[in-house]
Design an enzyme around this catalytic site. Structure first.
Site, PDB file in Angstrom:
ATOM      1  N   MET A  30      -0.180  -0.823 -16.216  1.00  0.00           N
ATOM      2  CA  MET A  30       0.043   0.620 -16.210  1.00  0.00           C
ATOM      3  C   MET A  30       1.430   0.924 -16.785  1.00  0.00           C
ATOM      4  O   MET A  30       1.979   2.001 -16.569  1.00  0.00           O
ATOM      5  CB  MET A  30      -0.092   1.183 -14.795  1.00  0.00           C
ATOM      6  CG  MET A  30      -1.497   0.975 -14.225  1.00  0.00           C
ATOM      7  SD  MET A  30      -1.944   2.136 -12.921  1.00  0.00           S
ATOM      8  CE  MET A  30      -0.678   1.813 -11.711  1.00  0.00           C
ATOM      9  N   GLY A  36       7.977  -9.120 -14.352  1.00  0.00           N
ATOM     10  CA  GLY A  36       6.648  -9.534 -13.874  1.00  0.00           C
ATOM     11  C   GLY A  36       5.592  -9.335 -14.947  1.00  0.00           C
ATOM     12  O   GLY A  36       4.815 -10.250 -15.259  1.00  0.00           O
ATOM     13  N   HIS A  37       5.571  -8.143 -15.555  1.00  0.00           N
ATOM     14  CA  HIS A  37       4.598  -7.892 -16.630  1.00  0.00           C
ATOM     15  C   HIS A  37       4.849  -8.840 -17.805  1.00  0.00           C
ATOM     16  O   HIS A  37       3.905  -9.373 -18.396  1.00  0.00           O
ATOM     17  CB  HIS A  37       4.751  -6.460 -17.175  1.00  0.00           C
ATOM     18  CG  HIS A  37       4.463  -5.380 -16.185  1.00  0.00           C
ATOM     19  ND1 HIS A  37       5.451  -4.601 -15.636  1.00  0.00           N
ATOM     20  CD2 HIS A  37       3.290  -4.950 -15.654  1.00  0.00           C
ATOM     21  CE1 HIS A  37       4.901  -3.719 -14.810  1.00  0.00           C
ATOM     22  NE2 HIS A  37       3.596  -3.907 -14.793  1.00  0.00           N
ATOM     23  N   GLN A  61      -7.106   5.512  -9.591  1.00  0.00           N
ATOM     24  CA  GLN A  61      -6.668   4.640  -8.504  1.00  0.00           C
ATOM     25  C   GLN A  61      -5.524   5.248  -7.694  1.00  0.00           C
ATOM     26  O   GLN A  61      -4.975   4.601  -6.806  1.00  0.00           O
ATOM     27  CB  GLN A  61      -6.311   3.246  -9.029  1.00  0.00           C
ATOM     28  CG  GLN A  61      -5.072   3.167  -9.905  1.00  0.00           C
ATOM     29  CD  GLN A  61      -4.915   1.787 -10.539  1.00  0.00           C
ATOM     30  OE1 GLN A  61      -5.603   1.424 -11.474  1.00  0.00           O
ATOM     31  NE2 GLN A  61      -4.000   0.989 -10.008  1.00  0.00           N
ATOM     32  N   GLY A 148      -0.854 -10.076 -11.764  1.00  0.00           N
ATOM     33  CA  GLY A 148       0.260 -10.562 -10.937  1.00  0.00           C
ATOM     34  C   GLY A 148      -0.183 -10.789  -9.500  1.00  0.00           C
ATOM     35  O   GLY A 148      -0.909  -9.973  -8.919  1.00  0.00           O
ATOM     36  N   LYS A 150       1.551 -10.435  -7.015  1.00  0.00           N
ATOM     37  CA  LYS A 150       2.117  -9.443  -6.078  1.00  0.00           C
ATOM     38  C   LYS A 150       1.001  -8.552  -5.532  1.00  0.00           C
ATOM     39  O   LYS A 150       1.017  -8.166  -4.376  1.00  0.00           O
ATOM     40  CB  LYS A 150       3.194  -8.581  -6.725  1.00  0.00           C
ATOM     41  CG  LYS A 150       3.858  -7.663  -5.681  1.00  0.00           C
ATOM     42  CD  LYS A 150       5.088  -7.015  -6.196  1.00  0.00           C
ATOM     43  CE  LYS A 150       4.767  -5.796  -7.007  1.00  0.00           C
ATOM     44  NZ  LYS A 150       4.168  -4.694  -6.195  1.00  0.00           N
ATOM     45  N   ASP A 151       0.025  -8.235  -6.408  1.00  0.00           N
ATOM     46  CA  ASP A 151      -1.134  -7.451  -5.965  1.00  0.00           C
ATOM     47  C   ASP A 151      -2.246  -8.423  -5.582  1.00  0.00           C
ATOM     48  O   ASP A 151      -3.310  -8.468  -6.222  1.00  0.00           O
ATOM     49  CB  ASP A 151      -1.582  -6.512  -7.099  1.00  0.00           C
ATOM     50  CG  ASP A 151      -0.489  -5.516  -7.452  1.00  0.00           C
ATOM     51  OD1 ASP A 151      -0.116  -4.721  -6.577  1.00  0.00           O
ATOM     52  OD2 ASP A 151       0.016  -5.551  -8.587  1.00  0.00           O
ATOM     53  N   ARG A 188       7.671   0.500  -9.180  1.00  0.00           N
ATOM     54  CA  ARG A 188       8.071   1.537  -8.211  1.00  0.00           C
ATOM     55  C   ARG A 188       9.476   1.297  -7.655  1.00  0.00           C
ATOM     56  O   ARG A 188       9.990   2.155  -6.927  1.00  0.00           O
ATOM     57  CB  ARG A 188       7.050   1.622  -7.079  1.00  0.00           C
ATOM     58  CG  ARG A 188       5.695   2.180  -7.546  1.00  0.00           C
ATOM     59  CD  ARG A 188       4.743   2.443  -6.399  1.00  0.00           C
ATOM     60  NE  ARG A 188       3.617   3.271  -6.799  1.00  0.00           N
ATOM     61  CZ  ARG A 188       2.397   2.817  -7.107  1.00  0.00           C
ATOM     62  NH1 ARG A 188       2.135   1.524  -7.064  1.00  0.00           N
ATOM     63  NH2 ARG A 188       1.441   3.659  -7.473  1.00  0.00           N
TER      64      ARG A 188
HETATM   65  O1  PAF Z   1      -1.925  -3.662 -11.451  1.00  0.00           O
HETATM   66  C1  PAF Z   1      -1.989  -2.674 -12.213  1.00  0.00           C
HETATM   67  O2  PAF Z   1      -1.068  -2.366 -12.961  1.00  0.00           O
HETATM   68  C2  PAF Z   1      -3.262  -1.830 -12.206  1.00  0.00           C
HETATM   69  O3  PAF Z   1      -3.814  -1.758 -10.937  1.00  0.00           O
HETATM   70  C3  PAF Z   1      -4.296  -2.303 -13.242  1.00  0.00           C
HETATM   71  C4  PAF Z   1      -4.809  -3.700 -12.918  1.00  0.00           C
HETATM   72  C5  PAF Z   1      -3.694  -2.295 -14.631  1.00  0.00           C
HETATM   73  C6  PAF Z   1      -5.504  -1.360 -13.237  1.00  0.00           C
HETATM   74  O4  PAF Z   1      -5.139  -0.065 -13.549  1.00  0.00           O
END
Ligand code: PAF
Length: 293
Positions: A30, A36-37, A61, A148, A150-151, A188
């Site tokens: 997003m 991390g990304h 979401q 990641g 983290k999620d 965030r």
């Molecule tokens: O982890 C995220 O950034 C979002 O939940 C994802 C996987 C891109 C879905 O919108």
């Protein structure tokens, strides 16, 4: 690196790469990139011929009281970072490219979505994640997709969708990337003022404290969780949840006898933060084989 806005164009780029025998890696994001990304993009680069990074702040979401409007957006910065990290394509569609008029389909996973973040935020959250990720898999048809750790719950939900719907994609979960003081990187974190930023380090310290108790041999889940709870309480943090669950299917556990996920969510200042540690099960050697003479 090319920035592509339409489903048709990204499909044709991917098709060309696949016809040439190349493997496709997808990093769904997003935006608001942090290390991390970038670690996900580098991993995708190391393992694939074509790397597609999607940048889409997925409205479905977010709940009505959540931070969809405030969510940080800076496409040109993200594009530069994605390119430096090895992306070939940044797929950055508009909302109506993903959800055209009349869009009426959703993916709902039962069970594992009903606890932790699913319970705290509401069912819409993982429905939105599962639907958009399934849609991205349909558009890009990646061989491998990178997320990641983290999620952690999100990764489990996506693995379940892939398994249940027989989607031909391998899911790779990459380790949590932390600031030098242990705070898990998150888009965030920019909501944190200096005091809250300092307080936010407590989340990882609390998880560390519980992990140390587990490492010392404690297997009673309540005792392990209490060690983390004390650290949070000392810092004045009341978690939305702090729970130890099975790392296979998120079932509650009282006694730890396999890998366990210790997950926390808390509001710190203006941010809602999540973090987790996987407590790895180690078999304790109770009988040492006699040495051969
Ligand atoms: O982890 C995220 O950034 C979002 O939940 C994802 C996987 C891109 C879905 O919108």
């Amino acid at each position: 690196m090319r920035i592509i806005r339409t489903v048709a164009e990204v499909r044709s780029e991917v098709h060309a790469a696949r016809t040439a025998g190349g493997s496709i890696g997808l990093v769904p994001t997003m935006g608001a990139f942090h290390e991390g990304h970038l670690s996900l993009i580098r991993e995708a680069r190391a393992q694939n011929d074509l790397v597609v990074v999607s940048l889409f702040v997925n409205p479905t979401q977010f709940g009505p009281t959540e931070d969809l409007d405030a969510y940080p957006r800076d496409e040109s910065r993200d594009a530069a970072l994605a390119e430096q990290s090895g992306a070939d394509i940044l797929f950055a569609p508009a909302v109506d490219e993903i959800y055209p008029d009349g869009f009426a389909t959703g993916i709902h996973v039962t069970g594992i979505t009903e606890v932790l973040d699913g319970a705290a935020r509401g069912a819409f959250h993982f429905d939105g994640v599962a639907t958009v990720v399934t849609k991205l898999f349909g558009i890009v048809a990646p061989d491998v997709a990178y997320f990641g750790q983290k999620d952690a719950q999100q990764v489990m939900v996506i693995r379940r969708v892939v398994r249940d719907l027989d989607l031909p994609v391998r899911i790779v979960a990459c380790p949590i990337v932390r600031e030098p003081d242990g705070l898990a990187m998150s888009s965030r974190n920019i909501y944190l003022d200096p005091d809250a930023r300092q307080q936010a380090t407590t989340l990882n310290r609390a998880l560390d404290a519980a992990a140390a108790v587990h490492l010392a041999g404690e297997r009673d889940a309540a005792v392990i969780v209490a060690a983390a709870q004390r650290v949070l309480a000392d810092a004045g943090i009341r978690p939305e949840y702090l729970e130890l669950r099975s790392n296979d299917d998120l079932r509650p556990i009282e006694h730890v006898d396999g890998d366990a996920l210790l997950a926390v969510a808390a509001r710190v200042g203006a941010a809602r933060l999540i973090d987790n540690h996987v407590l790895k099960h180690r078999h304790v050697l109770t009988h040492r084989p006699e040495r051969e003479s």
